[in-house]
Write a protein that holds these residues in place. Structure first.
Motif, PDB file in Angstrom:
ATOM      1  N   HIS A 170       0.831  -1.211   0.000  1.00  0.00           N
ATOM      2  CA  HIS A 170       0.000   0.000   0.000  1.00  0.00           C
ATOM      3  C   HIS A 170       0.859   1.251   0.000  1.00  0.00           C
ATOM      4  O   HIS A 170       2.023   1.217   0.409  1.00  0.00           O
ATOM      5  N   ALA A 201       4.626   0.877   0.975  1.00  0.00           N
ATOM      6  CA  ALA A 201       4.986  -0.283   1.788  1.00  0.00           C
ATOM      7  C   ALA A 201       4.855  -1.492   0.876  1.00  0.00           C
ATOM      8  O   ALA A 201       3.759  -1.793   0.389  1.00  0.00           O
ATOM      9  N   GLU A 203       5.248  -5.480   0.387  1.00  0.00           N
ATOM     10  CA  GLU A 203       5.211  -6.578   1.351  1.00  0.00           C
ATOM     11  C   GLU A 203       4.723  -7.904   0.789  1.00  0.00           C
ATOM     12  O   GLU A 203       3.583  -8.294   1.004  1.00  0.00           O
ATOM     13  N   GLU A 234       8.501  -6.909   4.711  1.00  0.00           N
ATOM     14  CA  GLU A 234       7.961  -5.613   4.286  1.00  0.00           C
ATOM     15  C   GLU A 234       8.981  -4.505   4.508  1.00  0.00           C
ATOM     16  O   GLU A 234       9.626  -4.436   5.548  1.00  0.00           O
TER      17      GLU A 234
HETATM   18 CO    CO Z   1       2.007  -2.764   5.334  1.00  0.00          CO
END
Ligand code: CO
Ligand code: MF3
Length: 250
Positions: A170, A201, A203, A234
């Motif tokens: 995100h 981010a 991940e 992440e």
């Molecule tokens: Co995250």
């Protein structure tokens, strides 16, 4: 809308990232045989406080902890609990999102308690790391969002592992979750054109078996349907004219 961060915002996110990365450096000493995930979470809470960081998961949709701790076939969002005790051989994923001066960093790492029970788990974690790195490599000005997704998927599937579809990376900034959603799979060349000042981010969530997952009765913990082992790593990354800047690595 994807927010573009100015220099001062990026500096704060970088500081948040460095502070988080410092906490992760301490975790191997804490994640030992017999410790409960609640105790690990309590350790993280003390560290966050002493670093003047604010947890972004505590209070989020009723979540009461400063970390998610997911063990073995738990993929993400494992809820710390005094009765969840980690044992030698376990694969433990720790995920922390916290802010410093209102700017967030989000970071997750895998840890083994002693020697892994399944020696193949070492490769699983290695490939997850490689997939994240391949994704980050695509986080360049002028590339498209799904170039990141595609690179991650390719690396995971090339090794025969499963890409979890039901959760994604995100955008991140003042909020833990900002636009856009960043899938860990897909065709390249789709989605937003990446610009300097965007922060994501990234991940990947990777399984040894099938990629199907379900949420357990606690309403949070995500497990693999086939009980296969899962990894999750992440990093928070900024797009810059000098290339991807990983804010959560030192
Ligand atoms: Co995250
Ligand atoms: N840090 C997680 C992420 O990467 C969010 C956890 S949501 C929680 O998106 F509420 F379960 F903590």
């Amino acid at each position: 809308m994807i927010t573009i961060k100015n220099k001062s915002a990026l500096q704060k996110m970088a500081t948040a990232g460095q502070k988080l990365s410092g906490i992760f450096k301490e975790l191997p000493l804490v994640i030992v045989d017999g410790v409960s995930t609640a105790e690990i979470d309590a350790f993280i809470a003390r560290q966050l406080t002493s670093l003047e960081m604010v947890s972004r998961t505590k209070g989020y949709m009723g979540y009461r902890h400063v970390s998610c701790i997911s063990v073995n076939d738990e993929v993400v969002h494992g809820v710390p609990h005094k009765d969840t005790v980690v044992r030698v051989g376990d694969l433990v994923k720790v995920d922390i999102c916290a802010s410093w001066k209102n700017y967030c960093a989000d970071m997750a790492r895998c840890f083994f308690v002693g020697e892994p029970r399944d020696p193949r788990a070492i490769e699983l974690v290695k490939v997850t790391q490689q997939a994240l790195d391949k994704g980050i490599e695509q986080a360049q000005v002028g590339k498209r969002l799904s170039d990141i997704s595609h690179a991650i998927q390719q690396e995971i599937e090339r090794h025969g592992y499963g890409v979890v579809r039901d959760f994604a990376g995100h955008g991140i900034g003042k909020q833990m979750h900002e636009d856009p959603e960043l899938l860990n799979y897909g065709k390249p060349g789709r989605g937003a054109v990446l610009q300097a000042g965007m922060t994501f981010a990234i991940e990947p969530m990777v399984t040894q078996g099938g990629y199907a997952v379900f949420v357990t009765h606690d309403g949070w913990t995500v497990k693999t349907e086939d009980a296969s082992l899962a990894a999750h790593i992440e990093d928070t990354v900024a797009i810059t004219h000098e290339g991807p800047k990983i804010l959560t690595r030192s």
